[in-house]
Design a protein around this motif. Sequence first.
Motif, PDB file in Angstrom:
ATOM      1  N   VAL A 201       0.846  -1.198   0.000  1.00 59.35           N
ATOM      2  CA  VAL A 201       0.000   0.000   0.000  1.00 59.35           C
ATOM      3  C   VAL A 201       0.879   1.246   0.000  1.00 59.35           C
ATOM      4  N   GLU A 202       0.682   2.119  -0.971  1.00 59.69           N
ATOM      5  CA  GLU A 202       1.514   3.321  -1.066  1.00 59.69           C
ATOM      6  C   GLU A 202       0.995   4.476  -0.228  1.00 59.69           C
ATOM      7  N   VAL A 203      -0.312   4.476   0.099  1.00 57.54           N
ATOM      8  CA  VAL A 203      -0.861   5.612   0.848  1.00 57.54           C
ATOM      9  C   VAL A 203      -0.321   5.609   2.270  1.00 57.54           C
ATOM     10  N   PRO A 204      -0.288   6.773   2.924  1.00 63.90           N
ATOM     11  CA  PRO A 204       0.170   6.835   4.315  1.00 63.90           C
ATOM     12  C   PRO A 204      -0.689   5.954   5.228  1.00 63.90           C
ATOM     13  N   LEU A 205      -0.036   5.305   6.187  1.00 63.43           N
ATOM     14  CA  LEU A 205      -0.713   4.458   7.155  1.00 63.43           C
ATOM     15  C   LEU A 205      -0.890   5.208   8.463  1.00 63.43           C
ATOM     16  N   VAL A 206      -1.942   4.846   9.190  1.00 61.43           N
ATOM     17  CA  VAL A 206      -2.289   5.545  10.431  1.00 61.43           C
ATOM     18  C   VAL A 206      -2.233   4.584  11.610  1.00 61.43           C
ATOM     19  N   LEU A 207      -1.565   5.022  12.669  1.00 57.40           N
ATOM     20  CA  LEU A 207      -1.435   4.224  13.889  1.00 57.40           C
ATOM     21  C   LEU A 207      -2.467   4.697  14.898  1.00 57.40           C
ATOM     22  N   HIS A 208      -3.506   3.892  15.097  1.00 55.85           N
ATOM     23  CA  HIS A 208      -4.502   4.198  16.119  1.00 55.85           C
ATOM     24  C   HIS A 208      -4.036   3.634  17.460  1.00 55.85           C
ATOM     25  N   GLY A 209      -4.571   4.188  18.540  1.00 58.42           N
ATOM     26  CA  GLY A 209      -4.188   3.702  19.867  1.00 58.42           C
ATOM     27  C   GLY A 209      -2.775   4.088  20.249  1.00 58.42           C
ATOM     28  N   GLY A 210      -2.398   5.337  19.950  1.00 61.78           N
ATOM     29  CA  GLY A 210      -1.018   5.772  20.190  1.00 61.78           C
ATOM     30  C   GLY A 210      -0.690   6.123  21.628  1.00 61.78           C
ATOM     31  N   SER A 211      -1.701   6.172  22.503  1.00 61.04           N
ATOM     32  CA  SER A 211      -1.450   6.537  23.904  1.00 61.04           C
ATOM     33  C   SER A 211      -0.735   5.411  24.635  1.00 61.04           C
ATOM     34  N   GLY A 212       0.463   5.704  25.133  1.00 64.51           N
ATOM     35  CA  GLY A 212       1.160   4.756  25.992  1.00 64.51           C
ATOM     36  C   GLY A 212       2.003   3.714  25.300  1.00 64.51           C
ATOM     37  N   ILE A 213       2.148   3.785  23.967  1.00 70.81           N
ATOM     38  CA  ILE A 213       3.035   2.841  23.282  1.00 70.81           C
ATOM     39  C   ILE A 213       4.481   3.213  23.617  1.00 70.81           C
ATOM     40  N   PRO A 214       5.308   2.230  24.023  1.00 68.96           N
ATOM     41  CA  PRO A 214       6.710   2.533  24.353  1.00 68.96           C
ATOM     42  C   PRO A 214       7.441   3.215  23.202  1.00 68.96           C
ATOM     43  N   GLU A 215       8.390   4.047  23.553  1.00 70.61           N
ATOM     44  CA  GLU A 215       9.093   4.887  22.575  1.00 70.61           C
ATOM     45  C   GLU A 215       9.694   4.082  21.428  1.00 70.61           C
ATOM     46  N   ALA A 216      10.387   2.996  21.752  1.00 63.29           N
ATOM     47  CA  ALA A 216      11.053   2.212  20.709  1.00 63.29           C
ATOM     48  C   ALA A 216      10.039   1.632  19.723  1.00 63.29           C
ATOM     49  N   GLN A 217       8.860   1.238  20.232  1.00 60.07           N
ATOM     50  CA  GLN A 217       7.840   0.654  19.359  1.00 60.07           C
ATOM     51  C   GLN A 217       7.215   1.718  18.458  1.00 60.07           C
ATOM     52  N   VAL A 218       7.003   2.919  18.990  1.00 57.27           N
ATOM     53  CA  VAL A 218       6.486   4.011  18.166  1.00 57.27           C
ATOM     54  C   VAL A 218       7.450   4.296  17.025  1.00 57.27           C
ATOM     55  N   LYS A 219       8.720   4.414  17.341  1.00 51.92           N
ATOM     56  CA  LYS A 219       9.719   4.732  16.320  1.00 51.92           C
ATOM     57  C   LYS A 219       9.791   3.643  15.252  1.00 51.92           C
ATOM     58  N   ARG A 220       9.626   2.407  15.678  1.00 48.22           N
ATOM     59  CA  ARG A 220       9.655   1.313  14.709  1.00 48.22           C
ATOM     60  C   ARG A 220       8.426   1.372  13.799  1.00 48.22           C
ATOM     61  N   CYS A 221       7.267   1.637  14.379  1.00 51.07           N
ATOM     62  CA  CYS A 221       6.040   1.767  13.578  1.00 51.07           C
ATOM     63  C   CYS A 221       6.184   2.866  12.533  1.00 51.07           C
ATOM     64  N   VAL A 222       6.713   4.005  12.960  1.00 51.19           N
ATOM     65  CA  VAL A 222       6.896   5.141  12.043  1.00 51.19           C
ATOM     66  C   VAL A 222       7.870   4.778  10.930  1.00 51.19           C
ATOM     67  N   SER A 223       8.946   4.102  11.285  1.00 55.41           N
ATOM     68  CA  SER A 223       9.957   3.743  10.283  1.00 55.41           C
ATOM     69  C   SER A 223       9.414   2.767   9.244  1.00 55.41           C
ATOM     70  N   LEU A 224       8.369   2.017   9.621  1.00 58.09           N
ATOM     71  CA  LEU A 224       7.783   1.031   8.718  1.00 58.09           C
ATOM     72  C   LEU A 224       6.675   1.616   7.834  1.00 58.09           C
ATOM     73  N   GLY A 225       6.280   2.867   8.070  1.00 57.88           N
ATOM     74  CA  GLY A 225       5.298   3.498   7.192  1.00 57.88           C
ATOM     75  C   GLY A 225       4.111   4.148   7.864  1.00 57.88           C
TER      76      GLY A 225
END
Length: 284
Positions: A201-225
């Motif tokens: 999928v080329e369109v931007p992806l959205v991460l729902h439920g962002g409250s309280g996700i550990p920093e390293a996991q957020v950064k990994r999610c962002v790096s993946l799209g």
Amino acid sequence: MTLISSTPLLVEARKQGYGIVAFNVHTIEMLQAVVDAAEESRSPLILQTTVGTVKHLGIEYIAGAAKTAARQARVPIALHLDHCQDFELILQCMRAGYTSVMIDQSMHPFEKNVEMTRKVVEVARALNVNVEAELGKVGGVEDDIHVEDDMATLADPIECQRFVELTGVFTLAPAIGTAHGIYKGEPNIDFKRIQEIASRVEVPLVLHGGSGIPEAQVKRCVSLGMAKMNVATELKNAFTLSLKQFFTEHPDNLDPRSYMSVAKEVVKQMALEKMRLCGCTNKA
């Protein structure tokens, strides 16, 4: 400046590998606080309201405040309607000036989700409004939408590809193991699934439920799209808890300007941290 569609902001974010934070705001003070944070950090910003907040404050009041913020700000600001199932309400918000909307039909079969999403996309495209949709079911509580943990389902990467092709939707929120609300334990995010969806999928992806996700996991999610991260519960809780603390320490101070100033600063600091976490500072 004026309110702008979040589409070009999110396309650029995914292309450059950072995320833009979408903050659910429920009061004028919360709105002002996240705008102040965006200005200070030079971050693009997505103001976000739930259907419940729209009903509580009124569409015109919210849109008016957001338009005022955008006119005064030196950073790009979009206004997004989150998790809406009502086509007529989506139309009303777009007419009032919302520049992004989410049509959430994830509780229905794939074909019904496609049908309703395509209907919204057709209208939004003519108005240059971003459309977000969800595949799978994100667990937890978002406004008046409740999804029990055992009813949450992860998005299928092949279905995600078909869905975008069939609907022309501009942004996609796939269920990948996050949950709305505050996590009871460690989030069980399926990073391999994110990677496969992003490859299809080329369109931007959205991460729902962002409250309280550990920093390293957020950064990994962002790096993946994941180009957009929603923050709602954490911000709301910080705002409310600061008021509780103020009244505990100053029980006789009943001046709203005093306690709201404290709450605004707490929200601003949290917003600054989330923007830093997603890497969107100095990207305005």
